[in-house]
Motif scaffolding. Structure first.
Motif, PDB file in Angstrom:
ATOM      1  N   LEU A 158       0.832  -1.204   0.000  1.00  0.00           N
ATOM      2  CA  LEU A 158       0.000   0.000   0.000  1.00  0.00           C
ATOM      3  C   LEU A 158       0.864   1.250   0.000  1.00  0.00           C
ATOM      4  O   LEU A 158       1.974   1.254   0.532  1.00  0.00           O
ATOM      5  N   SER A 159       0.334   2.321  -0.567  1.00  0.00           N
ATOM      6  CA  SER A 159       1.019   3.610  -0.496  1.00  0.00           C
ATOM      7  C   SER A 159       0.930   4.155   0.924  1.00  0.00           C
ATOM      8  O   SER A 159       0.157   3.662   1.761  1.00  0.00           O
ATOM      9  N   GLY A 160       1.695   5.179   1.197  1.00  0.00           N
ATOM     10  CA  GLY A 160       1.642   5.781   2.530  1.00  0.00           C
ATOM     11  C   GLY A 160       0.258   6.303   2.868  1.00  0.00           C
ATOM     12  O   GLY A 160      -0.237   6.122   3.989  1.00  0.00           O
ATOM     13  N   GLY A 161      -0.383   6.953   1.902  1.00  0.00           N
ATOM     14  CA  GLY A 161      -1.733   7.459   2.160  1.00  0.00           C
ATOM     15  C   GLY A 161      -2.722   6.352   2.417  1.00  0.00           C
ATOM     16  O   GLY A 161      -3.604   6.472   3.278  1.00  0.00           O
ATOM     17  N   GLN A 162      -2.575   5.256   1.694  1.00  0.00           N
ATOM     18  CA  GLN A 162      -3.463   4.111   1.923  1.00  0.00           C
ATOM     19  C   GLN A 162      -3.214   3.488   3.286  1.00  0.00           C
ATOM     20  O   GLN A 162      -4.157   3.120   4.002  1.00  0.00           O
ATOM     21  N   GLN A 163      -1.953   3.375   3.679  1.00  0.00           N
ATOM     22  CA  GLN A 163      -1.640   2.830   5.003  1.00  0.00           C
ATOM     23  C   GLN A 163      -2.250   3.697   6.106  1.00  0.00           C
ATOM     24  O   GLN A 163      -2.786   3.175   7.097  1.00  0.00           O
ATOM     25  N   GLN A 164      -2.174   5.016   5.942  1.00  0.00           N
ATOM     26  CA  GLN A 164      -2.720   5.885   6.982  1.00  0.00           C
ATOM     27  C   GLN A 164      -4.241   5.783   7.037  1.00  0.00           C
ATOM     28  O   GLN A 164      -4.831   5.832   8.125  1.00  0.00           O
ATOM     29  N   ARG A 165      -4.869   5.585   5.897  1.00  0.00           N
ATOM     30  CA  ARG A 165      -6.324   5.406   5.907  1.00  0.00           C
ATOM     31  C   ARG A 165      -6.709   4.083   6.570  1.00  0.00           C
ATOM     32  O   ARG A 165      -7.719   4.007   7.277  1.00  0.00           O
ATOM     33  N   VAL A 166      -5.904   3.036   6.370  1.00  0.00           N
ATOM     34  CA  VAL A 166      -6.140   1.778   7.097  1.00  0.00           C
ATOM     35  C   VAL A 166      -5.955   2.010   8.592  1.00  0.00           C
ATOM     36  O   VAL A 166      -6.737   1.502   9.415  1.00  0.00           O
ATOM     37  N   ALA A 167      -4.946   2.800   8.965  1.00  0.00           N
ATOM     38  CA  ALA A 167      -4.707   3.092  10.379  1.00  0.00           C
ATOM     39  C   ALA A 167      -5.890   3.834  10.996  1.00  0.00           C
ATOM     40  O   ALA A 167      -6.281   3.568  12.140  1.00  0.00           O
ATOM     41  N   ILE A 168      -6.490   4.746  10.244  1.00  0.00           N
ATOM     42  CA  ILE A 168      -7.674   5.452  10.740  1.00  0.00           C
ATOM     43  C   ILE A 168      -8.841   4.471  10.894  1.00  0.00           C
ATOM     44  O   ILE A 168      -9.554   4.492  11.906  1.00  0.00           O
ATOM     45  N   ALA A 169      -9.024   3.602   9.897  1.00  0.00           N
ATOM     46  CA  ALA A 169     -10.095   2.604   9.991  1.00  0.00           C
ATOM     47  C   ALA A 169      -9.885   1.694  11.194  1.00  0.00           C
ATOM     48  O   ALA A 169     -10.835   1.318  11.884  1.00  0.00           O
ATOM     49  N   ARG A 170      -8.632   1.342  11.464  1.00  0.00           N
ATOM     50  CA  ARG A 170      -8.325   0.483  12.611  1.00  0.00           C
ATOM     51  C   ARG A 170      -8.720   1.166  13.922  1.00  0.00           C
ATOM     52  O   ARG A 170      -9.268   0.523  14.831  1.00  0.00           O
ATOM     53  N   VAL A 171      -8.465   2.459  14.024  1.00  0.00           N
ATOM     54  CA  VAL A 171      -8.876   3.195  15.219  1.00  0.00           C
ATOM     55  C   VAL A 171     -10.401   3.239  15.320  1.00  0.00           C
ATOM     56  O   VAL A 171     -10.980   2.999  16.392  1.00  0.00           O
ATOM     57  N   LEU A 172     -11.086   3.511  14.220  1.00  0.00           N
ATOM     58  CA  LEU A 172     -12.549   3.612  14.236  1.00  0.00           C
ATOM     59  C   LEU A 172     -13.209   2.275  14.573  1.00  0.00           C
ATOM     60  O   LEU A 172     -14.324   2.252  15.099  1.00  0.00           O
ATOM     61  N   ALA A 173     -12.524   1.174  14.280  1.00  0.00           N
ATOM     62  CA  ALA A 173     -13.084  -0.145  14.576  1.00  0.00           C
ATOM     63  C   ALA A 173     -13.310  -0.351  16.067  1.00  0.00           C
ATOM     64  O   ALA A 173     -14.131  -1.181  16.459  1.00  0.00           O
ATOM     65  N   MET A 174     -12.598   0.396  16.882  1.00  0.00           N
ATOM     66  CA  MET A 174     -12.765   0.297  18.336  1.00  0.00           C
ATOM     67  C   MET A 174     -13.913   1.166  18.849  1.00  0.00           C
ATOM     68  O   MET A 174     -14.173   1.228  20.043  1.00  0.00           O
ATOM     69  N   LYS A 175     -14.576   1.864  17.935  1.00  0.00           N
ATOM     70  CA  LYS A 175     -15.715   2.727  18.265  1.00  0.00           C
ATOM     71  C   LYS A 175     -15.369   3.737  19.372  1.00  0.00           C
ATOM     72  O   LYS A 175     -16.069   3.859  20.388  1.00  0.00           O
ATOM     73  N   PRO A 176     -14.288   4.494  19.173  1.00  0.00           N
ATOM     74  CA  PRO A 176     -13.887   5.456  20.199  1.00  0.00           C
ATOM     75  C   PRO A 176     -14.838   6.644  20.263  1.00  0.00           C
ATOM     76  O   PRO A 176     -15.500   6.978  19.269  1.00  0.00           O
ATOM     77  N   GLU A 177     -14.893   7.270  21.417  1.00  0.00           N
ATOM     78  CA  GLU A 177     -15.684   8.484  21.569  1.00  0.00           C
ATOM     79  C   GLU A 177     -14.887   9.707  21.115  1.00  0.00           C
ATOM     80  O   GLU A 177     -15.476  10.725  20.729  1.00  0.00           O
ATOM     81  N   ILE A 178     -13.569   9.610  21.190  1.00  0.00           N
ATOM     82  CA  ILE A 178     -12.674  10.714  20.859  1.00  0.00           C
ATOM     83  C   ILE A 178     -11.525  10.150  20.031  1.00  0.00           C
ATOM     84  O   ILE A 178     -11.038   9.051  20.327  1.00  0.00           O
ATOM     85  N   VAL A 179     -11.094  10.880  19.001  1.00  0.00           N
ATOM     86  CA  VAL A 179      -9.930  10.459  18.230  1.00  0.00           C
ATOM     87  C   VAL A 179      -8.894  11.584  18.240  1.00  0.00           C
ATOM     88  O   VAL A 179      -9.216  12.741  17.975  1.00  0.00           O
ATOM     89  N   LEU A 180      -7.662  11.218  18.553  1.00  0.00           N
ATOM     90  CA  LEU A 180      -6.532  12.136  18.556  1.00  0.00           C
ATOM     91  C   LEU A 180      -5.691  11.851  17.317  1.00  0.00           C
ATOM     92  O   LEU A 180      -5.402  10.694  17.005  1.00  0.00           O
ATOM     93  N   PHE A 181      -5.279  12.905  16.635  1.00  0.00           N
ATOM     94  CA  PHE A 181      -4.435  12.765  15.447  1.00  0.00           C
ATOM     95  C   PHE A 181      -3.127  13.504  15.682  1.00  0.00           C
ATOM     96  O   PHE A 181      -3.132  14.713  15.947  1.00  0.00           O
ATOM     97  N   ASP A 182      -2.017  12.787  15.583  1.00  0.00           N
ATOM     98  CA  ASP A 182      -0.700  13.402  15.771  1.00  0.00           C
ATOM     99  C   ASP A 182      -0.022  13.583  14.413  1.00  0.00           C
ATOM    100  O   ASP A 182       0.608  12.664  13.904  1.00  0.00           O
TER     101      ASP A 182
END
Length: 261
Positions: A158-182
């Protein structure tokens, strides 16, 4: 655990007089900030101003030296035992991290797992979701971030942008109430930045509570409900984007924005 902040509905995040240091090096002192539910707050400022450390403290990746952090009105920086404060256990910190997702500069995907497997790992093993339910959720998230056709690809494919989008999806899979982006786009080639920012913009539009550390000023201007400016370990100014970018009140804010324009 503790008293809830006074007033109406509790903020999603509240910092009261928080200080952090590494040995004799002070990163920030006496920082106070609130983030309301469904608010998108973008934190900007020069490198070394304490932005990343601040959000790492919210997610218990760093310990604060003093002050208090509340999530949805509950004290999470420590706990009260009788009238005394005590540090949280690792198990208690892990529970907090389930509700506060974090997307890092580096994608931190498991290289031996496919995009789909990366996303279902935590729901299955942490939330104890049935595997089929986790897979259905992961496929929906891959669709949401525009990567349904990459489900069986490994990170190296995957490209870097695709990897980061997978990383965002991975965070959302936990159904968080708050998301922090560094600084989620800082490790990306310029042509890949837009695809990640588009996903974050969609999250903001859907009312996800987010705190975003970024150097993407155009994105901050367009998406933020409020912009917080840090410099030398302090919050020097905060307000709506149009005020910060068009009519900054602090000379240090104006100087910073001139340098990056």
């Amino acid at each position: 655990m503790a008293e809830k902040p006074r007033g109406g509905a509790a903020p999603a995040v509240e910092l009261r007089g928080v200080s952090k240091s590494f040995g004799t090096l002070s990163v920030f002192e006496n920082v106070s900030m609130t983030v309301q539910p469904q608010e998108t707050v973008v934190v900007i400022g020069p490198s070394g101003s304490g932005k990343t450390t601040l959000i790492r403290c919210i997610n218990h990746l760093e310990e604060i030296q003093s002050g208090e952090i509340f999530l949805n009105g509950v004290l999470v920086s420590n706990k009260l035992i009788g009238s005394k404060k005590a540090s949280l256990s690792e198990k208690e910190k892990a529970v907090i991290r389930r509700n506060v997702g974090m997307v890092f500069q580096r994608f931190n995907l498991f290289p031996h797992l496919t995009a789909l497997q990366n996303i279902i790992e935590a729901p299955v093993h942490v939330l104890k979701q049935p595997r089929q339910e986790a897979m259905e959720g992961a496929l929906a998230l891959l669709e949401r971030v525009g990567l349904a056709d990459k489900r069986d690809q490994y990170p190296a494919q995957l490209s870097g942008g695709q990897q980061q989008r997978v990383a965002i999806a991975r965070v959302l899979a936990m159904k968080p109430e708050i998301v922090l982006f560094d600084e989620p786009t800082s490790a990306l080639d310029p042509e890949m930045v837009g695809e990640v920012l588009a996903v974050m913009k969609e999250l903001a539009g859907k009312g996800m509570t987010m705190i975003i550390v970024t150097h993407e000023m155009g994105f901050a201007r367009e998406v933020a409900d409020r912009v917080v400016v840090m410099d030398k370990g302090s919050i020097i100014e905060e307000g709506p984007p149009e005020q910060i970018f068009m009519r900054p009140k602090n000379a240090r804010t104006a100087s910073f924005l001139e340098r990056i324009a």
